[in-house]
Write a protein that holds these residues in place. Structure first.
Motif, short mmCIF file in Angstrom:
data_model
loop_
_atom_site.label_atom_id
_atom_site.label_comp_id
_atom_site.label_asym_id
_atom_site.label_seq_id
_atom_site.Cartn_x
_atom_site.Cartn_y
_atom_site.Cartn_z
N ARG A 217 1.17 -1.37 0.05
CA ARG A 217 -0.29 -0.05 -0.04
C ARG A 217 0.74 1.60 -0.20
O ARG A 217 0.43 1.98 -0.56
CB ARG A 217 -0.64 0.35 1.65
CG ARG A 217 -1.82 1.27 1.24
CD ARG A 217 -3.11 1.08 2.26
NE ARG A 217 -2.03 1.15 3.45
CZ ARG A 217 -2.94 0.35 5.02
NH1 ARG A 217 -4.25 0.66 4.95
NH2 ARG A 217 -2.17 0.08 6.17
N THR A 221 1.04 3.61 -3.98
CA THR A 221 0.57 5.00 -3.71
C THR A 221 2.22 5.62 -3.80
O THR A 221 1.83 7.08 -4.51
CB THR A 221 0.15 5.16 -1.64
OG1 THR A 221 -1.31 4.37 -1.51
CG2 THR A 221 -0.24 6.92 -2.31
N LYS A 225 2.64 8.58 -7.46
CA LYS A 225 2.48 9.77 -7.73
C LYS A 225 4.18 10.49 -7.59
O LYS A 225 4.05 10.72 -8.02
CB LYS A 225 2.55 10.11 -5.15
CG LYS A 225 2.12 11.80 -5.20
CD LYS A 225 2.36 11.94 -3.51
CE LYS A 225 2.59 13.41 -3.42
NZ LYS A 225 2.37 14.07 -2.12
N GLU A 232 -2.80 10.62 -2.78
CA GLU A 232 -3.68 9.78 -1.52
C GLU A 232 -4.70 10.25 -2.06
O GLU A 232 -5.88 11.35 -2.32
CB GLU A 232 -3.17 10.81 0.11
CG GLU A 232 -3.72 10.00 1.13
CD GLU A 232 -2.62 8.98 1.17
OE1 GLU A 232 -3.06 7.97 1.20
OE2 GLU A 232 -1.66 9.49 0.49
N LEU A 235 -6.26 6.09 -5.64
CA LEU A 235 -5.87 4.09 -6.01
C LEU A 235 -6.93 3.28 -5.27
O LEU A 235 -7.34 3.37 -4.49
CB LEU A 235 -4.50 4.10 -5.77
CG LEU A 235 -3.42 4.70 -6.18
CD1 LEU A 235 -1.99 4.13 -5.94
CD2 LEU A 235 -3.30 4.09 -7.83
#
Length: 319
Positions: A217, A221, A225, A232, A235
């Motif tokens: 996770r 992320t 980005k 944030e 996804l």
């Protein structure tokens, strides 16, 4: 084993069509069954599945899409303020019109997987998992996931890997999924594949796997980005049950992506929910994990290898 070498359009033109396995007007795709020549034995052919899908329009060229990329149009109808055309795009090496996936040699299992299916909802109790599903999963030969081993070892797709966590038991690799064209950000699609072959599905997850799941996770992320500018909450992380192949993996897509049935209730389990459920097990608990104790309800296609046994078993369950 039969071997097919595909190098370009001339190879694809050798495809001998047999029948349509699936037609998906939403995804603008056709999945075809046919034959391709065996590279090692002249005159011999092997079964092949070819999936042809129209690619997304090049949003990054929106300012020139109508004025430059449209080669020709045919007027269909005109009424009041509305006009309809059929159009043809200019050939472009930078913006291909089609994405073509080939599975070859294709086994009967592959053919059933890619064939359009009618779904029924089934309940899988822990007892049905132990009696029906687990033996089914364990019967798959290692060759069925050889392509996964090739990715994990770096033998294939090494240049596409975005992140590699090296632990043999709790590591993973993160890379773009083959369904993504690597261009269309709204259709962004990555996959994280666990290094350990002992975790076959959701049912095998235990609390000791939490660091791996949290890392997937966090790293996905961060990378998305940095590379594609998605912040944030942009996804969606989920795990399929039943999965399409039995080596644990996490799907990671743009939160606005709805391009397949795989993201629907009854198959997709959000990674955040999985993490939360695993956190409920006590740290010192040594019994069956929460995913071994749960009854899972999911859609099962009538071409799936579990369909007959699982649908018959539903009559044994309490109302």
């Amino acid at each position: 084993m039969a071997r097919v070498v595909l190098k370009g359009v001339d190879s694809l033109r050798l495809f001998k069509f047999e029948r349509i396995l699936n037609e998906d007007p939403v995804a603008h795709s056709l999945t075809l069954l046919g034959m391709l020549p065996d590279a090692d034995e002249e005159g011999k052919t092997v079964q092949a599945i070819v999936r042809v899908e129209k690619t997304a329009l090049p949003a990054q060229q929106a300012t020139r899409l109508v004025t430059h990329f449209v080669k020709d149009v045919q007027l269909m109808e005109n009424t009041d303020i509305y006009t309809w055309f059929m159009g043809w795009l200019e050939p472009s090496r930078e913006h291909p019109d089609l994405k073509i996936n080939v599975v070859c040699p294709a086994t009967e299992v592959h053919i059933r997987k890619y064939t359009k299916q009618d779904l029924v909802m089934v309940r899988e109790t822990p007892e049905l998992y132990r009696r029906i599903v687990k033996p089914y999963v364990e019967a798959f030969p290692p060759s069925r996931t050889q392509w996964v081993d090739d990715i994990l070892s770096g033998k294939s797709e090494a240049e596409k890997v975005l992140h590699r966590a090296p632990s043999p038991d709790y590591g993973y690799v993160l890379l773009p999924d083959m369904k993504w064209d690597l261009i269309t950000i709204p259709a962004l699609y990555l996959v994280a594949i666990a290094n350990s072959s002992s975790v076959r599905s959701l049912r095998d997850l235990r609390k000791i796997h939490l660091p791996m799941l949290r890392s997937i996770r966090v790293e996905a992320t961060r990378i998305v980005k940095e590379k594609w500018g998605l912040g944030e909450g942009c996804l969606r992380f989920y795990v399929h049950y039943q999965p399409s192949y039995y080596h644990f993996h996490v799907h990671i897509v743009n939160a606005n992506y709805y391009g397949s049935m795989g993201g629907t209730v009854g198959q997709a389990h959000l990674l955040d929910d999985i993490i939360s459920l695993l956190e409920l097990d006590p740290d010192t608990y040594e019994g069956p994990s929460i995913f071994e104790r749960l009854t899972l309800t999911y859609g099962l296609g009538n071409q799936h290898g579990l369909y007959e046994a699982m649908t018959e078993a539903q009559a044994t369950l309490d109302g």
